[in-house]
Design an enzyme around this catalytic site. Structure first.
Site, PDB file in Angstrom:
ATOM      1  N   ASP A 153      61.693  87.674  79.379  1.00 39.70           N
ATOM      2  CA  ASP A 153      62.599  88.535  79.639  1.00 39.70           C
ATOM      3  C   ASP A 153      64.021  87.594  79.816  1.00 39.70           C
ATOM      4  O   ASP A 153      63.909  86.442  79.717  1.00 39.70           O
ATOM      5  CB  ASP A 153      62.664  89.169  81.168  1.00 39.70           C
ATOM      6  CG  ASP A 153      61.761  90.483  81.267  1.00 39.70           C
ATOM      7  OD1 ASP A 153      61.505  91.093  80.143  1.00 39.70           O
ATOM      8  OD2 ASP A 153      61.175  90.964  82.433  1.00 39.70           O
ATOM      9  N   ASP A 471      59.180  92.074  85.341  1.00 35.90           N
ATOM     10  CA  ASP A 471      59.373  92.317  86.836  1.00 35.90           C
ATOM     11  C   ASP A 471      59.479  93.583  87.234  1.00 35.90           C
ATOM     12  O   ASP A 471      59.056  93.786  88.607  1.00 35.90           O
ATOM     13  CB  ASP A 471      60.806  91.305  87.259  1.00 35.90           C
ATOM     14  CG  ASP A 471      61.919  92.383  86.386  1.00 35.90           C
ATOM     15  OD1 ASP A 471      61.890  93.187  85.731  1.00 35.90           O
ATOM     16  OD2 ASP A 471      63.115  91.535  86.540  1.00 35.90           O
ATOM     17  N   ASP A 475      57.028  97.453  83.479  1.00 31.93           N
ATOM     18  CA  ASP A 475      56.614  96.487  82.666  1.00 31.93           C
ATOM     19  C   ASP A 475      54.909  96.114  82.960  1.00 31.93           C
ATOM     20  O   ASP A 475      54.449  95.339  82.176  1.00 31.93           O
ATOM     21  CB  ASP A 475      57.283  94.923  83.186  1.00 31.93           C
ATOM     22  CG  ASP A 475      58.896  95.056  82.701  1.00 31.93           C
ATOM     23  OD1 ASP A 475      59.114  95.683  81.765  1.00 31.93           O
ATOM     24  OD2 ASP A 475      59.541  94.375  83.350  1.00 31.93           O
TER      25      ASP A 475
END
Length: 641
Positions: A153, A471, A475
């Site tokens: 990310d 997070d 996901d």
């Protein structure tokens, strides 16, 4: 509403649209509850155990056969061949030979290997926690040692996740001055009312001595916008009234926008919308001009808007478009909102890179690990940040045959999406196209959680060892699908943490590099133990066979062999499984999923050292009594005092 949601206040009626496997939460749970695949090390250990077991059985059978043939020969040479062969002594000898054969099998198999693996993993888990890696299950440590792809990310992992509005485009003017004086009062009021109410964040903002301090609680992007409105004189605590908020259309990763229907006390009802410019602009027909009036969008304004979007992106700024429209009735769905919107302004939000990220990415590249950034930001912003982080070269420019940067929708269509979802044969639709993407892709912009899952699936299909960060609740499937999932310890949800193998306590990409170093060290420790143990086992097997073939008995009896095995296994495990890692581990390529545990160099060491030990032991066995001047114990069945 998603299963498990909490209603904090108010009353209402809920219609259940789906339950169990058919609900959104049910589909999510199905994805993260599939059986875990074997880790690369487990696969290698399984193969090695089978091979060592086969060698052990062959050696035991050969030794048993040699000793039994000797006994039959002795019987044949005696006067009473059948009587001696069918005597009770023959049964005793047969049992003795069988016990020795079983002992050889036990010695051949390195029983200390599971102990060495467990000690190495457990030792690493404790040390990794000191370096902000909380390991949820032991196998996650070693898996990271073979990782050759990291899908990370951007927000909070590569960046600090401390958002600040640094630029604003409002009333046809772009500036880095954030104050109410840069726009008309009515524009400022509408813009700040929209920011205050079209938000779920609750930051703690205080002003002391002319400076503003903010404790960002909630979505960081919303916190940055609320700080901006505070600087303009609008404290969200005074202007956010739940009595005035009629309806909320929450942010979704699919639409990339959010809307709140706000009704003023005097009767005006507004739909305040914020979202990604490229998703929101097609539904805007007017903008607020320099005079503070709503005017129809012109070609000149469109060109100016796109120029500022590119300019903000080149500065690594996240762009958020703020729009509104006045409504007479409360909209029931997005279709009633997505038309005739008026552009209030656009903000550029800075989220600085974490310290040391560029060095961490360089270390990954030196270690043969491909770092791919997966973000929801627009392509230009993602490119600017990727160049800043070292994921893309500074001089990178898009070309026709290069897939280094793609958007989520383009990526899904090009690789053919996901086939056989939820089944064992799950995979990408067009593997040939995915191979092209996997070769080049460094940045995936405007991506959704489903794109992450698709990415992990395709990379594993190509036999890569994949690490994935995440997070959010959405996901979780991608974290579970990857060989090793990293959840954020600070910003991560409980579902994401549950699906992960390692939790980054500081949400920092640099901690992933630490995990990779420890993972490689575990693999090295296990190889060191194997080299030591297999040398000992090789010598023991050869000496047992030589003793059986030449001396008609093993040089060591079963109890002695088991003692040697026990001491060698346990002490070697403790010594070799707890060696600390060095930075040199990150200067070589990762281990392949199919790379053998025992390398050619290890075989050379095992054989050369083993032969040397066999020569020394052979001299002691056959010439020892003569050299040392003591009586031989060979073939002695009873010692007299």
């Amino acid at each position: 509403m998603i299963s498990g949601s909490k209603v904090m206040e108010g009353t209402g009626t809920m219609m259940v649209a789906a339950v169990g496997r058919n609900s959104s939460y049910g589909k999510l749970k199905i994805k993260i509850q599939h059986a875990d695949d074997e880790t690369p090390l487990q696969e290698k250990l399984t193969v090695l155990a089978d091979q060592v077991g086969q060698v052990g059985f062959v050696s035991a059978a050969a030794t048993f056969g040699a000793m039994f043939v000797h006994y039959v020969y002795d019987c044949f040479m005696s006067e009473d061949f059948m009587g001696m062969l069918l005597s009770v002594d023959t049964i005793h000898e047969f049992i003795e030979y069988f016990i020795i054969a079983v002992s050889i099998v036990v010695v051949a198999v390195p029983e200390g290997l599971p102990l060495a693996v467990t000690i190495a993993l457990a030792y690493s888990v404790g040390k990794m926690k000191e370096e902000n890696n909380l390991v949820r299950y032991l196998q996650a440590c070693e898996t990271m040692g073979g990782a050759n792809n990291i899908c990370s990310d951007k927000t909070g992992t590569l960046t600090k996740n401390l958002m600040t509005v640094t630029n604003i485009f409002v009333e046809q003017t772009s500036t880095d001055t954030i104050s109410r004086e840069i726009m008309k009062e009515q524009t400022c009021k509408l813009l700040c009312l929209g920011v205050c109410n079209n938000s779920n964040a609750n930051p703690v903002i205080t002003s002391a001595g002319g400076s503003i301090k903010i404790e960002q609680l909630g979505n960081k992007t919303e916190c940055a916008l609320l700080e901006m409105s505070y600087r303009m004189g609008y404290d969200y605590k005074k202007y956010r009234s739940r009595d005035n908020i009629v309806k909320i259309f929450p942010f979704s990763s699919e639409k990339k926008k959010m809307c709140t229907i706000y009704k003023e006390d005097r009767g005006h009802t507004y739909a305040f919308v914020k979202g990604a410019p490229d998703f929101l602009l097609p539904y805007c027909t007017k903008f607020i001009n320099k005079a503070g009036q709503a005017t129809k969008i012109t070609t000149e304004f469109s060109d100016n808007m796109h120029h500022n979007i590119l300019e903000f992106a080149s500065k690594s700024l996240r762009t958020i478009l703020l729009a509104y429209k006045e409504v007479t009735a409360v909209p029931e769905d997005w279709d009633e909102i997505e038309n005739e919107l008026v552009i209030l302004g656009m903000v550029g939000i800075k989220d600085p890179l974490r310290d040391g990220i560029r060095d961490a990415v360089i270390k990954c590249n030196e270690a043969g690990v491909q770092v791919r950034m997966v973000t929801g930001d627009n392509k230009n912003t993602a490119i600017a940040i990727a160049k800043e982080a070292g994921i893309l070269r500074e001089d990178w420019e898009p070309t026709e045959e290069n897939y280094a940067v793609m958007e989520g929708k383009e990526f899904r269509e090009f690789v053919g999406g996901l086939e056989n979802e939820g089944e064992e044969e799950e995979g990408v639709g067009n593997l040939d196209n995915f191979k092209l993407v996997a070769r080049d892709l460094c940045v995936l912009a405007r991506s959704s959680p489903d794109d992450k899952y698709l990415m992990a699936t395709g990379l594993k299909q190509l036999e890569n060892v994949v690490a994935m960060t995440g997070d959010g609740t959405n996901d979780a499937p991608a974290l579970k699908k990857a060989d090793i999932g990293f959840a954020m310890g600070i910003a991560g949800t409980e579902v994401a943490k549950e699906a992960s193998g390692i939790i980054l306590l500081d949400d920092n990409f640099r901690s992933i590099v630490t995990a990779m170093k420890w993972g490689r060290n575990i693999f090295d420790c296990i190889r060191k133990f194997l080299q030591f143990q297999l040398t000992v086992n090789f010598v023991a097997l050869v000496m047992a066979f030589v003793g059986g073939a030449v001396l008609r008995e093993s040089p060591l009896n079963p109890i002695q062999m088991l003692w040697v095995n026990l001491i060698m296994d346990t002490l070697a495990s403790l010594a070799l499984a707890t060696e600390p890692p060095s930075d040199e581990l990150l200067k070589r390529q990762p281990y392949s999923r199919f790379e053998s545990l025992i390398t050619a160099n290890m075989w050379k060491n095992i054989i050369v050292q083993g032969l040397w030990q066999i020569v020394v032991l052979g001299v002691i066995l056959f010439k020892g009594p003569e050299i040392l001047g003591i009586p031989s114990s060979i073939s002695v069945s009873h010692w007299d005092e």
